[in-house]
Design an enzyme around this catalytic site. Sequence first.
Site, PDB file in Angstrom:
ATOM      1  CG  HIS A  34      39.791  43.997  44.117  1.00  0.00           C
ATOM      2  ND1 HIS A  34      40.491  42.854  43.825  1.00  0.00           N
ATOM      3  CD2 HIS A  34      40.695  45.014  44.087  1.00  0.00           C
ATOM      4  CE1 HIS A  34      41.754  43.161  43.613  1.00  0.00           C
ATOM      5  NE2 HIS A  34      41.914  44.467  43.771  1.00  0.00           N
ATOM      6  CG  HIS A  37      42.453  42.676  47.788  1.00  0.00           C
ATOM      7  ND1 HIS A  37      41.698  43.697  47.279  1.00  0.00           N
ATOM      8  CD2 HIS A  37      43.736  43.121  47.762  1.00  0.00           C
ATOM      9  CE1 HIS A  37      42.464  44.725  46.978  1.00  0.00           C
ATOM     10  NE2 HIS A  37      43.721  44.400  47.245  1.00  0.00           N
ATOM     11  NE  ARG A 187      47.329  53.218  42.462  1.00  0.00           N
ATOM     12  CZ  ARG A 187      48.277  52.590  43.179  1.00  0.00           C
ATOM     13  NH1 ARG A 187      48.512  51.308  42.982  1.00  0.00           N
ATOM     14  NH2 ARG A 187      48.984  53.260  44.081  1.00  0.00           N
TER      15      ARG A 187
END
Length: 291
Positions: A34, A37, A187
């Site tokens: 995402h 990162h 997550r």
Amino acid sequence: MIEIADPDAMRAWSRAERKSGRTIALVPTMGSLHEGHLRLIDRVRERVDRVVVSIFVNPLQFGSTEDLGAYPRDLDRDRAAALGRGTDGLFVPTAEVMYPAPAVVRVVPGSLADSLCGAQRPGHFEGVLTVVMKLFNIVEPDLASFGRKDAQQAVVIRRMVTDLNLPIEIDVAPTVREHDGLAMSSRNAYLSEAERRVAPALARGLDAAHEAFLGGERGVDRLVAAVRAPIDAEPALELEYLEVVDPVSLTPVETAEAASIMAVAARLGAARLIDNIILGEGTGADPRVGQ
Ligand code: AMP
């Protein structure tokens, strides 16, 4: 962009680059990339000649009851995203090549794992340090970038580099947030629509505590109460920990100071959310994405 799965081939590529006088940065990830990162890639892209992104869902850092099997994986999307940000090398080993034999010898975080996530997830940081050490030894980077979103992880890795004399510079990047303040995380994909609306309560609580801190509040109990208020108002959020800790030892402080870390973890449905602020910095300076 070259894609490499074999550790020996990865090291050979890095050594060839280094021999040609090029510097190398490593961005270790578990994939499902995402914007959080991708900003790590942007940061190191500016500073070195070659950027390596590793994608490896490390079994060693998951507890037996945790989400190793469910962890989101999408290599095709990740490959395109990494390429789009100028990645030169994608290291995508399997668990079999990383752990051909049981990991008997490991790197231990000592007392740094006694608080926060370390207390909740026994063995987690031992798994993290062991895989990061392996990745460092395989890629041999000059620079490696990690996110402050995982504040304890960044502290533990910096300390490993210091204590074990690793010749690698560690960069720690600000937390990238959604438009409503929620810290981006792979997550977050576990959240239902209703849970997604609830999730920003953590960041709102941290913002409230930060405001109180800027207003002169130094009492840990009152700062903690400020974070708790929006969390307690959401019955679906189950607080796991909420602590103010020293940024070096990670032990709880009695009086908050500038640079103390205020960290929170809560369960929300199938997800476990974590977030933190550095007191004196808050979330205000963190980049946000989305509408
Ligand atoms: P992960 O794939 O979750 O293991 O994360 C890989 C790296 O990205 C770690 O250094 C994380 O701290 C970092 N990271 C994850 N989420 C964010 C975020 N929202 N902002 C900045 N860095 C992040």
